[in-house]
Design an enzyme around this catalytic site. Sequence first.
Site, PDB file in Angstrom:
ATOM      1  N   GLU A  36      -3.136  43.399  -4.018  1.00 36.51           N
ATOM      2  CA  GLU A  36      -2.295  42.194  -3.858  1.00 36.51           C
ATOM      3  C   GLU A  36      -2.644  41.136  -4.892  1.00 36.51           C
ATOM      4  O   GLU A  36      -1.749  40.481  -5.440  1.00 36.51           O
ATOM      5  CB  GLU A  36      -2.420  41.637  -2.435  1.00 36.51           C
ATOM      6  CG  GLU A  36      -1.971  42.623  -1.342  1.00 36.51           C
ATOM      7  CD  GLU A  36      -3.080  43.579  -0.900  1.00 36.51           C
ATOM      8  OE1 GLU A  36      -4.199  43.504  -1.458  1.00 36.51           O
ATOM      9  OE2 GLU A  36      -2.824  44.400   0.005  1.00 36.51           O
ATOM     10  N   ASN A 166       0.988  51.896  -1.144  1.00 38.02           N
ATOM     11  CA  ASN A 166      -0.411  51.968  -1.586  1.00 38.02           C
ATOM     12  C   ASN A 166      -1.285  52.823  -0.676  1.00 38.02           C
ATOM     13  O   ASN A 166      -2.321  52.359  -0.174  1.00 38.02           O
ATOM     14  CB  ASN A 166      -1.006  50.551  -1.655  1.00 38.02           C
ATOM     15  CG  ASN A 166      -1.000  50.004  -3.065  1.00 38.02           C
ATOM     16  OD1 ASN A 166      -1.606  50.578  -3.968  1.00 38.02           O
ATOM     17  ND2 ASN A 166      -0.299  48.896  -3.270  1.00 38.02           N
ATOM     18  N   GLY A 227       5.058  57.856 -12.485  1.00 32.50           N
ATOM     19  CA  GLY A 227       4.028  57.920 -13.529  1.00 32.50           C
ATOM     20  C   GLY A 227       4.631  57.766 -14.913  1.00 32.50           C
ATOM     21  O   GLY A 227       5.508  56.932 -15.118  1.00 32.50           O
ATOM     22  N   GLY A 230       8.402  57.294 -15.614  1.00 36.52           N
ATOM     23  CA  GLY A 230       9.149  56.074 -15.315  1.00 36.52           C
ATOM     24  C   GLY A 230       9.402  55.907 -13.839  1.00 36.52           C
ATOM     25  O   GLY A 230       8.471  56.004 -13.047  1.00 36.52           O
ATOM     26  N   ASP A 258       0.421  48.440  -9.435  1.00 33.72           N
ATOM     27  CA  ASP A 258       0.470  47.006  -9.131  1.00 33.72           C
ATOM     28  C   ASP A 258       1.192  46.242 -10.240  1.00 33.72           C
ATOM     29  O   ASP A 258       1.973  45.328  -9.981  1.00 33.72           O
ATOM     30  CB  ASP A 258      -0.946  46.445  -8.950  1.00 33.72           C
ATOM     31  CG  ASP A 258      -1.718  47.174  -7.866  1.00 33.72           C
ATOM     32  OD1 ASP A 258      -1.076  47.661  -6.913  1.00 33.72           O
ATOM     33  OD2 ASP A 258      -2.951  47.260  -7.979  1.00 33.72           O
TER      34      ASP A 258
HETATM   35  P1  ATP Z   1      -1.853  53.394  -9.297  1.00 37.19           P
HETATM   36  O1  ATP Z   1      -2.697  54.343 -10.074  1.00 37.19           O
HETATM   37  O2  ATP Z   1      -1.983  52.012  -9.764  1.00 37.19           O
HETATM   38  O3  ATP Z   1      -1.948  53.557  -7.797  1.00 37.19           O
HETATM   39  P2  ATP Z   1       0.794  54.473  -8.846  1.00 37.19           P
HETATM   40  O4  ATP Z   1       0.416  55.865  -8.496  1.00 37.19           O
HETATM   41  O5  ATP Z   1       1.216  53.545  -7.775  1.00 37.19           O
HETATM   42  O6  ATP Z   1      -0.365  53.800  -9.706  1.00 37.19           O
HETATM   43  P3  ATP Z   1       2.208  55.357 -11.202  1.00 37.19           P
HETATM   44  O7  ATP Z   1       3.464  56.111 -11.007  1.00 37.19           O
HETATM   45  O8  ATP Z   1       1.001  56.086 -11.672  1.00 37.19           O
HETATM   46  O9  ATP Z   1       1.958  54.485  -9.890  1.00 37.19           O
HETATM   47  O10 ATP Z   1       2.465  54.204 -12.263  1.00 37.19           O
HETATM   48  C1  ATP Z   1       3.323  53.128 -11.996  1.00 37.19           C
HETATM   49  C2  ATP Z   1       4.249  52.906 -13.155  1.00 37.19           C
HETATM   50  O11 ATP Z   1       3.488  52.587 -14.333  1.00 37.19           O
HETATM   51  C3  ATP Z   1       5.092  54.115 -13.513  1.00 37.19           C
HETATM   52  O12 ATP Z   1       6.276  54.146 -12.733  1.00 37.19           O
HETATM   53  C4  ATP Z   1       5.360  53.853 -14.992  1.00 37.19           C
HETATM   54  O13 ATP Z   1       6.375  52.901 -15.139  1.00 37.19           O
HETATM   55  C5  ATP Z   1       4.060  53.221 -15.467  1.00 37.19           C
HETATM   56  N1  ATP Z   1       3.123  54.240 -15.982  1.00 37.19           N
HETATM   57  C6  ATP Z   1       2.090  54.789 -15.330  1.00 37.19           C
HETATM   58  N2  ATP Z   1       1.461  55.709 -16.089  1.00 37.19           N
HETATM   59  C7  ATP Z   1       2.111  55.738 -17.269  1.00 37.19           C
HETATM   60  C8  ATP Z   1       1.964  56.485 -18.498  1.00 37.19           C
HETATM   61  N3  ATP Z   1       0.996  57.385 -18.654  1.00 37.19           N
HETATM   62  N4  ATP Z   1       2.845  56.242 -19.483  1.00 37.19           N
HETATM   63  C9  ATP Z   1       3.829  55.337 -19.354  1.00 37.19           C
HETATM   64  N5  ATP Z   1       4.028  54.617 -18.231  1.00 37.19           N
HETATM   65  C10 ATP Z   1       3.187  54.801 -17.204  1.00 37.19           C
END
Ligand code: ATP
Length: 316
Positions: A36, A166, A227, A230, A258
């Site tokens: 947060e 989360n 990831g 996108g 976040d």
């Molecule tokens: P966290 O590790 O913070 O918990 P998360 O699992 O909630 O992350 P992710 O999908 O890993 O979320 O990442 C969130 C966003 O960040 C993705 O939707 C993308 O927009 C961006 N992102 C994450 N990793 C990458 C990458 N390797 N290259 C480009 N964009 C990325």
Amino acid sequence: PLDVVTFGETMVLFNPEQMLPLEYNHKFMKQIGGAESNVAIGLKRLGHSVGWFSKLGNDPFGRYIHKFVLGEGVDTSRCIFTDEAPTGLFFKEKRSATDIRVFYYRKNSAASLIRPEDLDEEYIASAKILHVTGITPALSSSSRDTVFKAIEIAKKRGVKIVFDPNLRLKLWSKEEAKEVLLTMAKEADVILPGLDEGELMTGKLTPEEIAEELSFGQAKTIVIKLGEKGAYYQSDTERGYVEGFKVSQIVDPVGAGDGFAAGVISGILQNELLENAVRRGNAVGAIVVGVNGDVEGLPTKDEVEQLINGNHHSQD
Ligand code: ATP
């Protein structure tokens, strides 16, 4: 009046300087971490007014967190200090840039003692958006009651609710998480799950199916993080994919989600099309993974605009 109010546990993070198993690492950077407050700091850097609060231990780590978040320009006036329990801590173990584990020292922490009476109804009602995560209900029963009370206040007072599941399986079981996260999702206006979280909550596998289930037949905005690929988005009026930005080197993937939330919320606050809000989320997420630490890499509005518009920094 604040654009966004959020609350939840922030801990002091001991981030290793060396890539070694934790038991052999003896050099750490002292930083802070908490979903947060990451979102709050991210939103502040993007130019919004934000309040974040928690219950902090009346100890050096609690004061460090408070000063750090305040120093970023976030309103911390509703933080509460307690002598009843210490501030939570966590350590990261980095075996490679992408093989990262966390070790929590947060059980019975000060933040887990937060209770519904600690909420300031007028403060929440003064915001346009309440941001909550699925970490808070996993911390303790009083913490769970507090997050549901905050949601109830927001609904009563016409404050939009943004919910990031989360999922933290170190804190509770899948079964328990699923039930509570779904209950929160039903109440939320905007839901920001990762694909794995969407899968756990709905049993569906594709972003389209997950978004359909999570909208519960109501007018909700669902954005599913994918990831590096996108994100997928769905609202009453829009749906589609927005491709991620290319990242030259992943330094620390933690905190991307976040940052993404901060970018999407920023777009929503500016009444952008959902597609553009999601693009902003992708840009912030991509910038965050290139920097070590959860908050250090959160970009300013200019940096995000430069990435979106394709203008890169050059050395003059
Ligand atoms: P966290 O590790 O913070 O918990 P998360 O699992 O909630 O992350 P992710 O999908 O890993 O979320 O990442 C969130 C966003 O960040 C993705 O939707 C993308 O927009 C961006 N992102 C994450 N990793 C990458 C990458 N390797 N290259 C480009 N964009 C990325």
